[in-house]
Design an enzyme around this catalytic site. Sequence first.
Site, PDB file in Angstrom:
ATOM      1  CG  HIS A   1     -12.587  -2.007   7.209  1.00  0.00           C
ATOM      2  ND1 HIS A   1     -12.990  -0.701   7.091  1.00  0.00           N
ATOM      3  CD2 HIS A   1     -12.093  -2.141   8.457  1.00  0.00           C
ATOM      4  CE1 HIS A   1     -12.738  -0.061   8.218  1.00  0.00           C
ATOM      5  NE2 HIS A   1     -12.202  -0.915   9.074  1.00  0.00           N
TER       6      HIS A   1
ATOM      7  NE  ARG B   1      -7.895  -9.288  -6.146  1.00  0.00           N
ATOM      8  CZ  ARG B   1      -9.019  -8.755  -5.698  1.00  0.00           C
ATOM      9  NH1 ARG B   1     -10.114  -8.847  -6.427  1.00  0.00           N
ATOM     10  NH2 ARG B   1      -9.068  -8.125  -4.549  1.00  0.00           N
TER      11      ARG B   1
ATOM     12  CD  GLU C   1      -4.985   5.945   4.396  1.00  0.00           C
ATOM     13  OE1 GLU C   1      -4.019   5.950   3.612  1.00  0.00           O
ATOM     14  OE2 GLU C   1      -6.087   5.454   4.102  1.00  0.00           O
TER      15      GLU C   1
ATOM     16  CE  LYS D   1      -3.943  -1.982   2.526  1.00  0.00           C
ATOM     17  NZ  LYS D   1      -4.987  -2.289   1.566  1.00  0.00           N
TER      18      LYS D   1
END
Length: 667
Positions: free
Chosen positions: A235, A297, A200, A116
């Site tokens: 999530h 993908r 973040e 990430k």
Amino acid sequence: MFDSVLIANRGEIACRVIRTARRLGMRTIAVHSEADANALFVAMADEAHLIGPAPASESYLVIDRILDVARRTGAACIHPGYGFLSERAEFAEACEAAGIVFVGPPASAIRAMGLKDAAKALAAQAGVPVVPGYHGNRQDPDFLRQKAYEIGYPVLIKAVAGGGGKGMRRVEKAAEFEAALESAQREAQNAFGDPRVLVEKYILSPRHIEIQVFADKHGNVVHLFERDCSLQRRHQKVIEEAPAPGMTEEMRDAMGKAAVEAARAVGYVGAGTVEFIADGREGLRPDRFYFMEMNTRLQVEHPVTESITGLDLVELQFRVAAGEPLTFRQDDMRIDGHAVEARLYAEDPESGFLPSTGKLWALRFPDQTNGLRIDTGVREGDEVTPFYDPMIAKVIAHGATREEALDRLSEALGATVVAGPRTNAAFLKALCEAAEFRNGAFDTGFIDRNLALLGAVPQPLDAEAARLGAFMLLHDEWRRLDSLQASLTFDEGRTSPWAARDGFQLGPPRRHGLLALVEGQRREMVVTWQGTEPEIAFEGGSSTLSAVQSSENGCEFARTDAGVIVIRNGRQTRVEPYDPFAVDLEHMDEGGLVKAPMHGKLVAVFVKPGDKVEKGQRLAIVEAMKMEHALLAPNDGEVTEVAAQAGAQVAEGARLIVIGAAGANGE
Ligand code: ADP
């Protein structure tokens, strides 16, 4: 085009890929684990090859075994589906080295987007907006807490190697930072073998909006619009739709361009998805969306995009992998209507969404007409095992408008019958009907805020379903007795409480008690006869035989080996005859064979071959659904075999331990 394809995956997506590959004239080659030997995708493929035992780490994730089959069968290409090896750069490289085309992006693109932090740096360089935060290498708590302070609370700690929502923690204030960091790092280390995190800004009223991109090997990159996947739990996506409610042309254009730039930045080829988080506090605004990550993908939710574009994304994947150029340009693309997908899972919303396993005693879907599509990998009679993702099907509805698509989806979910494992069907239907979601007023916290409204809390027993189920059992018993009576001269069975069909008389009503197992609990009901019409009373209500026979009772019935499952309003109620003399002989084989009573993990084995044991002695412990079950010795004797080791995943019925009868060796 390729003449053959090996599908390195299982379940619903393997079936999905096979359908398109077959239409394109390819020979389809499946690989499967022992647990999947009788699976639908294995039956569908032209040929199927066993690659190992049930755990994915010993089958679907073993690159060498899969490539070995590919070589032996002369597969021209390998489609990885999603999950498993689909985002493993080593797999793409190994395919290439073996001279077999990998239907996916180059290994370098997978690698560039794999972590990430690196992906964010890359996106930022390409001019794509990223969430403000610290994506660097330093990991000491004091430094990261300082960064969190600078970013401003609330913040989100995320595992750099993350996926599936693991290693992610929302932190509200500085005092909670250190504990959250520690647990995120520990989870990341356990799940990915990499404890590194990034910090973040937590975006408020977050909407998850992603862009489907497609790139060919000739430098053409287009986007196929957005999907809104904001309905999430932990999530994880639950419902996905396209287009996104409230999306403007301006914002779509900005997001589409950003996604295409991100794809170009890594030399992307094939199908990919760029995920963004949008700040939805004041609706969708073109200056308030941020890059989260790129999935290199095909996505689970790709049918939503297929529905609104009329494209077959798997076909496009094959064409691009074969070197064909895209035949359309960005300007050629139009959105047709609205599509919504719901993920039907074998899980129990009423007990914290625990995965639910077992045999599918009934599985019926509505017809795939009128804008309805069902992608599934299982059939009635199949088993949902604990080894893989417990998704039963994806139900996708298309309509001219969002309202129409949601109505269609809701109706389809109501008409879907699953008996055996618990499912989230009723929960999904409630979601489709939730007013705020309908109005487009939702974000990623919607489900968590509305669990009670959505029925995802413990519910009382469905007494009406239990009564109707009891009638089904009575009815079975009468039928059995009628046929018994025809062949026997005596009528012993009439002493059974299930058989007391002796109400054929005038006068006062007759009553008798009826014992049943309702949801595994012994419950007492009362049967009353008014003339020839029996009535069952239970839990303060009563039902008549005519109610069971009526097609308007809103119930579906499914027989199991033990009794009946009544499905009403998407919920299941199990009703079984109660036999006070029943002893669980099933796991007490005469041969001293001790089998696993359920799918689960063997957490401890207390004996070894040669040990003398007494009947009833604790031999081992199996853990399933977070509960431990002790396995006891069925007889006195000597342990002659221990067939599984502690730590192993075991399937229901698997041979675990054998006890030889005492004196069996001629003593
Ligand atoms: P994973 O790869 O583990 O699935 P993602 O980075 O894709 O993690 O994020 C998963 C979900 O977490 C998103 O769909 C979104 O709901 C939420 N999320 C991620 N980043 C943020 C953020 N900065 N602010 C608010 N929510 C976020």
